[in-house]
Enzyme design. Structure first.
Site, PDB file in Angstrom:
ATOM      1  N   ASP A   9      22.159  -2.729 -44.887  1.00  0.00           N
ATOM      2  CA  ASP A   9      22.529  -4.125 -45.839  1.00  0.00           C
ATOM      3  C   ASP A   9      22.047  -5.198 -44.740  1.00  0.00           C
ATOM      4  O   ASP A   9      21.823  -5.193 -43.868  1.00  0.00           O
ATOM      5  CB  ASP A   9      23.821  -4.360 -46.219  1.00  0.00           C
ATOM      6  CG  ASP A   9      24.338  -5.405 -46.822  1.00  0.00           C
ATOM      7  OD1 ASP A   9      23.526  -6.414 -47.031  1.00  0.00           O
ATOM      8  OD2 ASP A   9      25.394  -5.290 -47.472  1.00  0.00           O
ATOM      9  N   ILE A  11      22.364  -7.965 -44.664  1.00  0.00           N
ATOM     10  CA  ILE A  11      23.653  -9.013 -44.206  1.00  0.00           C
ATOM     11  C   ILE A  11      23.639  -8.830 -42.517  1.00  0.00           C
ATOM     12  O   ILE A  11      24.136  -9.547 -41.958  1.00  0.00           O
ATOM     13  CB  ILE A  11      24.598  -9.099 -44.896  1.00  0.00           C
ATOM     14  CG1 ILE A  11      25.677 -10.222 -44.694  1.00  0.00           C
ATOM     15  CG2 ILE A  11      25.754  -7.919 -44.798  1.00  0.00           C
ATOM     16  CD1 ILE A  11      26.803 -10.604 -45.660  1.00  0.00           C
ATOM     17  N   SER A  12      23.285  -7.622 -42.236  1.00  0.00           N
ATOM     18  CA  SER A  12      23.552  -7.109 -40.857  1.00  0.00           C
ATOM     19  C   SER A  12      22.581  -7.404 -39.930  1.00  0.00           C
ATOM     20  O   SER A  12      21.656  -6.770 -40.080  1.00  0.00           O
ATOM     21  CB  SER A  12      24.150  -5.787 -40.856  1.00  0.00           C
ATOM     22  OG  SER A  12      24.227  -5.213 -39.766  1.00  0.00           O
ATOM     23  N   PRO A  13      22.708  -8.126 -38.757  1.00  0.00           N
ATOM     24  CA  PRO A  13      21.896  -8.484 -37.695  1.00  0.00           C
ATOM     25  C   PRO A  13      21.631  -6.955 -37.169  1.00  0.00           C
ATOM     26  O   PRO A  13      20.417  -6.781 -36.703  1.00  0.00           O
ATOM     27  CB  PRO A  13      22.397  -9.609 -36.948  1.00  0.00           C
ATOM     28  CG  PRO A  13      23.784  -9.486 -36.978  1.00  0.00           C
ATOM     29  CD  PRO A  13      24.040  -8.976 -38.519  1.00  0.00           C
ATOM     30  N   ALA A  15      21.610  -3.988 -38.225  1.00  0.00           N
ATOM     31  CA  ALA A  15      20.885  -3.260 -39.251  1.00  0.00           C
ATOM     32  C   ALA A  15      19.193  -3.812 -39.005  1.00  0.00           C
ATOM     33  O   ALA A  15      18.476  -2.746 -38.865  1.00  0.00           O
ATOM     34  CB  ALA A  15      21.248  -3.248 -40.502  1.00  0.00           C
TER      35      ALA A  15
END
Length: 210
Positions: A9, A11-13, A15
């Site tokens: 996703d 939104i995830s740093p 990731a």
């Protein structure tokens, strides 16, 4: 050749950092990767969890740690103007770029950088329009088919036991988090440890339930 499904996703740093470091971590191994966008918020709701950015002290720590990690790992990263944000527009855009909803590495890289480079608002309408025009998706991101495909990706992830992002699935085994990259690397290298310890770890009985 092993196949890796990368659940992500934007939104995830973590990731984003894992996306940047994956090729380096797996250098020398024979593998293929599918990038599968999912909605982290749906995973958290399913498992009864709050996101890191929803717990104030953890939020501050998360931002400090990812900035430090990026500096240490040589990855360009600036925090967006606001976070958390609603990532649905970005996830649907990614899904819309490929018939099966599996965006290629270039699409994912473009959207990760849209969020995590420059310090801008990830949901700004003009920026979203610009990145959409740049990627030229095959389908309308707001179409019912694309929305259903993103939901199907997320439902599949939940059914397989995914509880956070980034998660890498190989041979039915789930490797969660940026710090799981060395573990994933060892698995692909054929480390014999996984033949016994993987199942043994799941056999530990819970002592207390809350």
């Amino acid at each position: 050749m092993k196949h890796i499904t990368f659940y992500l996703d934007f939104i995830s740093p973590y990731a984003y950092l894992a996306f940047e470091k994956l090729p380096e971590a797996l250098m020398g191994h024979s593998y293929s990767v599918s990038y599968k966008p999912i909605l982290l918020a749906a995973l958290l709701k399913h498992h009864g969890q709050l996101g890191p950015a929803e717990i104030a002290p953890k939020r501050d720590w998360t931002y400090r740690q990812v900035l430090w990690l990026a500096r240490r790992q040589g990855v360009e990263l600036q925090l967006p103007a606001s976070h958390p944000f609603n990532p649905l527009a970005l996830l649907r855009l990614a899904v819309a770029c490929e018939a099966q909803g599996l965006p290629n590495r270039y699409v994912c890289e473009t959207l990760f950088k849209h969020v995590w480079q420059g310090g801008f608002d990830a949901t700004d309408a003009q920026r979203l329009q610009a990145v959409s025009q740049h990627l030229a998706p095959q389908r309308a991101p707001d179409s019912d088919a694309v929305k259903a495909q993103l939901k199907a990706h997320t439902d599949e992830a939940i059914a397989r036991g995914v509880f956070g992002v980034p998660t890498f699935e190989v041979d039915g085994k789930l490797f969660w988090g940026l710090d799981a990259l060395p573990m994933l690397q060892d698995y692909l290298a054929g480390d014999a440890w996984f033949a016994t310890a993987w199942s043994a770890a799941a056999a530990v009985a819970p002592g207390v339930r809350r």
